[in-house]
Write an enzyme that holds these catalytic residues in place. Structure first.
Site, PDB file in Angstrom:
ATOM      1  N   LYS A  72       0.836  -1.195   0.000  1.00 18.45           N
ATOM      2  CA  LYS A  72       0.000   0.000   0.000  1.00 18.45           C
ATOM      3  C   LYS A  72       0.866   1.239   0.000  1.00 18.45           C
ATOM      4  O   LYS A  72       1.900   1.285   0.662  1.00 18.45           O
ATOM      5  CB  LYS A  72      -0.857  -0.049   1.281  1.00 18.45           C
ATOM      6  N   LYS A 108       4.923   2.798  -2.970  1.00 16.89           N
ATOM      7  CA  LYS A 108       4.676   4.219  -3.247  1.00 16.89           C
ATOM      8  C   LYS A 108       4.799   4.451  -4.742  1.00 16.89           C
ATOM      9  O   LYS A 108       5.522   3.714  -5.438  1.00 16.89           O
ATOM     10  CB  LYS A 108       5.697   5.099  -2.518  1.00 16.89           C
TER      11      LYS A 108
HETATM   12  P1  NAD Z   1      -1.027  18.659  -0.781  1.00 16.26           P
HETATM   13  O1  NAD Z   1      -0.515  18.715  -2.162  1.00 16.26           O
HETATM   14  O2  NAD Z   1      -2.495  18.591  -0.545  1.00 16.26           O
HETATM   15  O3  NAD Z   1      -0.496  19.903   0.079  1.00 16.26           O
HETATM   16  C1  NAD Z   1       0.837  20.313   0.162  1.00 16.26           C
HETATM   17  C2  NAD Z   1       0.818  21.790   0.549  1.00 16.26           C
HETATM   18  O4  NAD Z   1       2.153  22.225   0.802  1.00 16.26           O
HETATM   19  C3  NAD Z   1       0.257  22.685  -0.558  1.00 16.26           C
HETATM   20  O5  NAD Z   1      -0.648  23.608  -0.008  1.00 16.26           O
HETATM   21  C4  NAD Z   1       1.506  23.376  -1.128  1.00 16.26           C
HETATM   22  O6  NAD Z   1       1.236  24.653  -1.656  1.00 16.26           O
HETATM   23  C5  NAD Z   1       2.370  23.460   0.126  1.00 16.26           C
HETATM   24  N1  NAD Z   1       3.795  23.598  -0.176  1.00 16.26           N
HETATM   25  C6  NAD Z   1       4.496  23.103  -1.222  1.00 16.26           C
HETATM   26  N2  NAD Z   1       5.783  23.467  -1.132  1.00 16.26           N
HETATM   27  C7  NAD Z   1       5.904  24.198  -0.013  1.00 16.26           C
HETATM   28  C8  NAD Z   1       6.985  24.861   0.619  1.00 16.26           C
HETATM   29  N3  NAD Z   1       8.200  24.838   0.106  1.00 16.26           N
HETATM   30  N4  NAD Z   1       6.737  25.512   1.777  1.00 16.26           N
HETATM   31  C9  NAD Z   1       5.506  25.535   2.308  1.00 16.26           C
HETATM   32  N5  NAD Z   1       4.434  24.939   1.748  1.00 16.26           N
HETATM   33  C10 NAD Z   1       4.636  24.274   0.613  1.00 16.26           C
HETATM   34  O7  NAD Z   1      -0.272  17.414  -0.107  1.00 16.26           O
HETATM   35  P2  NAD Z   1      -0.725  16.553   1.143  1.00 16.26           P
HETATM   36  O8  NAD Z   1      -1.508  15.392   0.647  1.00 16.26           O
HETATM   37  O9  NAD Z   1      -1.280  17.446   2.191  1.00 16.26           O
HETATM   38  O10 NAD Z   1       0.703  15.963   1.598  1.00 16.26           O
HETATM   39  C11 NAD Z   1       1.605  16.733   2.354  1.00 16.26           C
HETATM   40  C12 NAD Z   1       2.604  15.794   3.022  1.00 16.26           C
HETATM   41  O11 NAD Z   1       1.895  14.826   3.805  1.00 16.26           O
HETATM   42  C13 NAD Z   1       3.479  14.993   2.060  1.00 16.26           C
HETATM   43  O12 NAD Z   1       4.741  14.797   2.648  1.00 16.26           O
HETATM   44  C14 NAD Z   1       2.752  13.657   1.979  1.00 16.26           C
HETATM   45  O13 NAD Z   1       3.612  12.589   1.607  1.00 16.26           O
HETATM   46  C15 NAD Z   1       2.269  13.525   3.401  1.00 16.26           C
HETATM   47  N6  NAD Z   1       1.140  12.602   3.570  1.00 16.26           N
HETATM   48  C16 NAD Z   1      -0.034  12.809   2.919  1.00 16.26           C
HETATM   49  C17 NAD Z   1      -1.094  11.928   3.128  1.00 16.26           C
HETATM   50  C18 NAD Z   1      -2.465  12.143   2.510  1.00 16.26           C
HETATM   51  O14 NAD Z   1      -3.391  11.424   2.881  1.00 16.26           O
HETATM   52  N7  NAD Z   1      -2.652  13.102   1.614  1.00 16.26           N
HETATM   53  C19 NAD Z   1      -0.927  10.824   3.963  1.00 16.26           C
HETATM   54  C20 NAD Z   1       0.292  10.650   4.619  1.00 16.26           C
HETATM   55  C21 NAD Z   1       1.314  11.553   4.415  1.00 16.26           C
END
Ligand code: NAD
Length: 477
Positions: A72, A108
């Site tokens: 996953k 991933k």
């Molecule tokens: P997303 O694309 O919804 O949001 C990312 C946000 O970060 C955006 O608003 C973007 O503008 C901002 N961003 C990008 N570069 C930046 C910077 N340099 N400084 C500040 N802000 C910045 O992504 P997400 O799904 O919220 O994922 C964010 C993190 O969480 C990632 O590391 C991802 O692997 C992790 N994650 C996500 C999930 C999920 O369910 N979506 C689950 C586990 C982990």
């Protein structure tokens, strides 16, 4: 090695953290290496005709460990996606699933693309083609490999992937379980969109239930009034900031986005700011506080809790010493590099590690997968039965009150709250809360009992590696 920063790459960083923990264990020879290495990475280059030209895209699907199947892990859309990053994220998925006892191996995927560059129809074409390439190699499959959303992807892409799989497997009754994070109408589950942010909230709530742990960070009391800095107001950061500020009394004093940061000591209205970002593309010129152009510097702001929720490597050897937050919760994957981790550990910063902190997403994905395989929504069988049993008790209490001389009534609102049976959303939140509490307790037990473990990350790795090792040992390699 990352040539720009001089630090280990993301994958090397995860490996270093793994090795640090594994050194404290007594694993059979060779097993440590077997668990650490990434089993396989498939690279695909495919062309899509768009705007009159053929555009070539590069994508990856990495499988870190198949000790339990399916494997996953999310699919990320970003221009910076590369093999090293996808392998690091796949490894984290293995340890994360083991820690929260989700029955999956780690995987991933990623596509090198700037999703903002393409419109909805174009993204559908690209996603369909990418999904096709992975499906025909069983790299998307309900029994073998189940993706989910990550940075740059969401419900829409997951619905397209599910549809593409169904078109290619017309007789597979479990087709919908080939991907999670789908919209409700396409077989999704209530509470998945908010799940990772909700999990961050539950993780902090559990941390603050243990005053001794809170004291290790030099903090005291509850979440009420704690000053929070959030980096990244996307899916994860937005929900974490929203729930902490509206339900737990935290004050989000700084939000860092890709184009700078906004500061408001009185607390930022998260819904209004998110709305602004969606309409204007960033935080610049927003009316909710003082704007700072250098967002990265704001990671160093005075606060109680720092929540990096954007991307990896943002807290590194260059800024770690300047980070003032006594407590960091890694909502993003890999926001703290191995070098920064050491600096922060030595100065007593408590880090709630990514493999635990953002596991809410995969936990609710697990529930969605189970829902898809069972072909029934959670709560459908028992909700009304539960309500009618509660009604019996309330009726009986009211009868006793009427028939006896005791004059009492139920508190206002009690009946409504008590009578309501749990629907899918309530059950999902309950399952998530239980999972986050149990996983925290398994980590903290090691944190407090193992004399060589001084941080939660090592404790988390110890719990996870032990579970993966037992799985390999039980079935033989
Ligand atoms: P997303 O694309 O919804 O949001 C990312 C946000 O970060 C955006 O608003 C973007 O503008 C901002 N961003 C990008 N570069 C930046 C910077 N340099 N400084 C500040 N802000 C910045 O992504 P997400 O799904 O919220 O994922 C964010 C993190 O969480 C990632 O590391 C991802 O692997 C992790 N994650 C996500 C999930 C999920 O369910 N979506 C689950 C586990 C982990």
């Amino acid at each position: 090695m990352n040539t720009q920063t001089g630090e280990p790459s993301f994958r090397q960083s995860v490996d270093l953290m793994f090795t640090r923990a594994a050194a404290l264990m007594d694993l059979p020879p060779g097993l440590e290496e077997k668990i650490r290495v990434c089993n396989s990475t498939y690279t695909v280059r495919f062309g899509v005709r768009l705007r009159g030209d053929i555009h070539t895209f590069t994508g990856y699907r990495s499988v870190h460990s198949e000790h339990t199947e399916p494997v996953k892990g999310g699919i990320r859309y970003a221009p910076s996606v590369n093999q090293d990053e996808v392998e690091a994220l796949a490894a984290l998925m293995t340890y994360k699933c083991a820690l929260v006892e989700a029955p999956f191996g780690g995987s991933k995927g990623g596509l090198c693309i700037d999703p903002r560059h393409w419109d909805t129809d174009e993204l559908e074409k690209i996603t369909r083609r990418f999904a096709y390439e992975l499906i025909k190699r069983d790299l998307i499959d309900p029994a073998q490999n189940v993706p989910a959303p990550d940075m740059g992807t969401g419900e829409r892409e997951m619905a397209i992937i599910a549809d593409q799989y169904a078109r290619m497997h017309t007789t597979d009754i479990n087709a919908r379980a080939c991907v999670t994070g789908k919209p409700i109408h396409a077989g999704g589950i209530h509470g998945r969109v908010e799940a990772t942010g909700r999990g961050v909230q539950y993780a902090l709530q559990e941390f603050f239930r243990h005053p001794e742990d809170v004291a290790k960070a030099g903090l005291s009391g509850t979440l009420e009034g704690k000053r929070v800095v959030v980096q990244g107001l996307g899916n994860v950061g937005y929900h974490a900031a929203l729930f902490l500020s509206t339900e737990d009394g935290c004050k989000v004093t700084h939000v860092i986005e890709h184009d700078g940061a906004v500061e408001n000591a009185g607390g930022i209205d998260i819904v209004a700011l998110r709305d602004w970002i969606v309409r204007n593309g960033g935080v610049k010129d927003c009316p909710f506080g003082t704007y700072h152009e250098d967002g990265a510097r704001v990671l160093e702001a005075e606060c109680d809790i720092l929540i990096p929720a954007a991307m990896e490597g943002v807290i590194n050897m260059h800024n770690a010493a300047a980070i003032k937050a006594p407590l960091i919760i890694e909502a993003a994957n890999g926001p703290v590099t191995a070098g920064a981790d050491e600096i922060l550990r030595n100065k007593g910063t408590v880090i709630i590690p990514d493999l635990y902190a953002n596991a809410g997403g995969v936990t609710v994905s697990y529930f969605e997968w189970v829902k898809n395989l069972s072909h029934i929504r959670f709560g459908r069988m028992q909700r009304r039965q539960e309500e009618s049993r509660h009604q019996l008790i309330v009726d009986e209490l009211e009868r006793i009150s009427r028939d006896s001389s005791i004059n009492w009534t139920l508190s206002p609102g009690f009946k409504d709250k008590y009578l309501k049976g749990a629907g899918e959303l309530e059950l999902v939140r309950s399952g998530l809360d239980d999972t986050m509490r149990a996983a925290y307790q398994s980590m903290r037990e090691v944190w407090w009992s193992h004399d060589k473990v001084s941080d939660l990350r090592t404790a988390a790795f110890l719990v996870s590696i032990d579970r993966v090792a037992k799985s390999y040992t039980a079935k033989g390699i």
